[in-house]
Enzyme design. Structure first.
Site, PDB file in Angstrom:
ATOM      1  N   MET A 255       0.877  -1.424   0.153  1.00 48.01           N
ATOM      2  CA  MET A 255      -0.072   0.236  -0.265  1.00 48.01           C
ATOM      3  C   MET A 255       0.633   1.262   0.018  1.00 48.01           C
ATOM      4  O   MET A 255       1.858   0.738   0.224  1.00 48.01           O
ATOM      5  CB  MET A 255      -1.000  -0.523   1.188  1.00 48.01           C
ATOM      6  CG  MET A 255      -1.821  -1.245   1.578  1.00 48.01           C
ATOM      7  SD  MET A 255      -3.011  -1.996   0.079  1.00 48.01           S
ATOM      8  CE  MET A 255      -4.124  -0.747   0.086  1.00 48.01           C
ATOM      9  N   CYS A 256       0.259   2.079  -0.750  1.00 48.96           N
ATOM     10  CA  CYS A 256       1.106   3.745  -0.838  1.00 48.96           C
ATOM     11  C   CYS A 256       0.576   4.940  -0.269  1.00 48.96           C
ATOM     12  O   CYS A 256      -0.998   4.085  -0.662  1.00 48.96           O
ATOM     13  CB  CYS A 256       1.677   4.007  -3.047  1.00 48.96           C
ATOM     14  SG  CYS A 256       2.334   1.665  -3.006  1.00 48.96           S
TER      15      CYS A 256
END
Lengths: 259, 259, 259, 259
Positions: B1-2
């Site tokens: 997840m960014c």
């Protein structure tokens, strides 16, 4: 504030301590629990003794959790005396030269802590490095500076005295500049034969330091590698720990006079 | 997840959004609040449009908080349409080629999310990339793959349709392999004229997405840059956002048929 | 020995000089012709002035021919005054902090050459850096040291005098240590308004330096960017070149008294 | 075109071959003599066998001459079977994933040469990688692709046959696309027990390959490490070399039928 681990005892592969434990050093680099800064992603390093005169050294500016080289090296290098360190910068830049451990000849050194208001005393302390060592220094950190002060103060002859004198010298310089911030120094040093760890602070908040002896293995760490809390012994403030090649452990209040 | 940020509007220096806000993207790289992973230290990238045909691109494998080049570039580059992204790897390696945004010709693309059990469908999906684009792909991530699927599905002619078809294609492949893990796709795309953002997930947990329009500035982000929570509008699940050069905003449930 | 280029004149994209000419600076990084070392692969840097108070700076330890970021930045950044440098180390380590150009406030500086037997005079010369600048120094090169000596000697008031005094100081220190190796100093300096280049050596082998004025463009380089040899003017030994914002060029033998 | 070295025999420290000889591999990285490209600065790698099931691997994108980690590792790692490689890119990007050697399970592979007009056949050849290996591939080079073709063609059962089939497959694909450029393949492979080297080209210009046996040491190299030219034996075009753990050497024209 950084996290570190050192080991002395029967040879083991580095990954058995650096990667495999539930709360391994690399796991701590993402989520330290007893550190002021939970993330230690500003570079890392390993140093290990083998059959050569000087220790091996691998330092990189990536986060430790992210480096495939580190995984492979730690899986394939076996040592009976090694250091590992993950860094959270306290202000100086991220370069390999600023990553711990620092090596000089047969010595390795690594550090968690800082000289408060370092910029005010940096010049004055750098001026105390002996000519013999002056050009060997590669980076700009307070940690490496302390290492070179210890060398300049006779580390090769009397480690105990050199460490004490380095601490006193840093504190004297801080006093001259009327620095209120603390000097924190939880550090580890080796000559390839024995290791010496110190938990010191000029205030009452020295960074944590633990060790555990099991069989022919002694581990010294910033924070425990697993939840077996009873098995880890915390060092007191201003206490030093010495572990010899035969794993004899001695503790000392060597630094009490410094504060 | 960014975590990511995009901007369209009057030209601003990149650091005014990437570094300066209290909860700037770089601050989020150390401490994200609405992300599954709080640390996004596995590389970063910026892409910006200027007067050239293709956007500028700077991607690096260091943590964003640690890169002096990024600070200087963001302080000196001014743009009316740019992307910035900090990465937390979901399994693929850390290399510049795997950092977002991805660029092809005049297009920029970045993504937060993942194809569940990517390894099971990677080969099948890669086979759908059009010959024209096949050798332009540089990395190994699911994100870049989706970008090349969109290009292969006619992104240059009908972006709306290409995005929808890419999502449908990924989900069909996942169904064929009986994958239970979710497909999450909160992404942003631009051709240098307008920007398009999508908040999609095959389950009910699409990664967060917000935007704010103030004067001649529209910001689209993974999570708000400041605590003025009333000023940020959250996109609904499976909603898309389109912002044109004149800052006209339209929202659409374009993806509801996909699920 | 390094290779460098500086430009002052009508704004141009950096790649028009850094990449596009047949014998561009990046081409020189692989195959320099007039340098002692043909390969300049130990890092590079660009510095450019725009509308901000301080110049932009991008430095990297990769060879310049190998960095996709540099290609994209040089293609998208336009400037009327910029520096570019490719490095061949003369002994100090490869880190971003040791790459040129060096920046302080509005100043940029880069250098080709070296202080002979630098280790013998390093400590003594570092001690001459003014307190105001001491902690701004980030690396360990002789080049950056000379920059900080110039700053300490009043660069902001009288550049001409500060350069001369820095050269004299280095040479005096070398004489005290009875150093026979040469001091070579082909360097470039800017305050964002004008640029000043110097071709100096304590012996008769100053590294080459050329310039060319065409229309509203002045280029100053280590070696010509193309084979139109008649168009490039070589500076004499110990000559300095000054180019103002309006492209007025003046040359001076400012340094003849130093030797 | 790259340069490489492999060693099998009594355990030695890696630096005795990688750094110490006058024309060591690292010296070759700056000034190769028999290569098309004199500078091999686009990354490097070492792979070595010890007591673990899988070999150690250290790959980095810096030039080999510039990496302090490599110096320390090569000085401290001892092995009886290792590979070292310095890279000059033939078009694919510089990332660790594209550096040789490539490792899969107990296998190491490295290569000098290229598939002519690789982009035309890349997709078709990638499609031939077996599902079992498809997602293990990390980079985008033709070299790594050939390694995965060999694995897919039964390397673990019959190395000789797998290499031959990989060469035939590449050439068949090149013919289908009417590619006139050559396929050059001077490569080395090991399973940790023995090593196999091949000097092959579809035209009459296979990259050079030499070996030398002295006492209990066999070295296989792109070009000799010293000027004792009589001691190095050149492989013929399309010849393969096999060296077993007991240092029995056999040569074969195994590939003649391929051309």
């Amino acid at each position: 504030m950084c996290r570190w681990l050192s080991y002395i005892g029967d040879p083991v592969y580095l990954d058995s301590l650096v990667f495999e434990p539930k709360h391994s050093l690399v796991a701590q680099s993402l989520h330290a629990e007893e550190a002021k800064t939970p993330t230690n992603g500003d570079g890392f390093g390993i140093g290990w003794y083998g059959d050569r005169h000087t220790p091996g050294l691998y330092r990189e500016i990536l986060p430790a959790w992210n480096d495939a080289n580190l995984q492979s090296l730690a899986h394939n290098i076996e040592s009976g005396l090694f250091f590992a360190h993950v860094r959270a910068s306290t202000g100086t830049g991220t370069s390999r030269s600023n990553c711990h451990p620092f090596a000089y000849d047969k010595y390795l050194f690594m550090h968690n802590g800082q000289i408060g208001d370092y910029k005010l005393v940096r010049r004055e302390l750098e001026a105390l490095i002996d000519d013999k060592y002056y050009c060997s220094r590669q980076g700009t950190t307070d940690s490496e500076l302390i290492f070179y002060l210890m060398l300049s103060f006779g580390l090769e002859l009397d480690a105990h005295r050199a460490i004490r004198k380095a601490i006193e010298t840093v504190e004297a310089a801080m006093r001259r500049h009327d620095i209120k911030a603390a000097f924190r120094f939880t550090a580890c040093l080796s000559d390839g034969e024995s290791l010496c760890a110190v938990r010191y602070a000029s205030d009452d908040k020295p960074p944590s330091l633990y060790y555990r002896k099991r069989g022919n293995q002694v581990i010294v760490v910033s924070e425990p590698l697993d939840a077996e809390s009873a098995s880890w012994i915390a060092l007191d403030r201003n206490q030093s720990l010495h572990v010899s090649r035969d794993l004899t452990i001695s503790k000392d209040m060597m630094l009490e006079a410094c504060a």
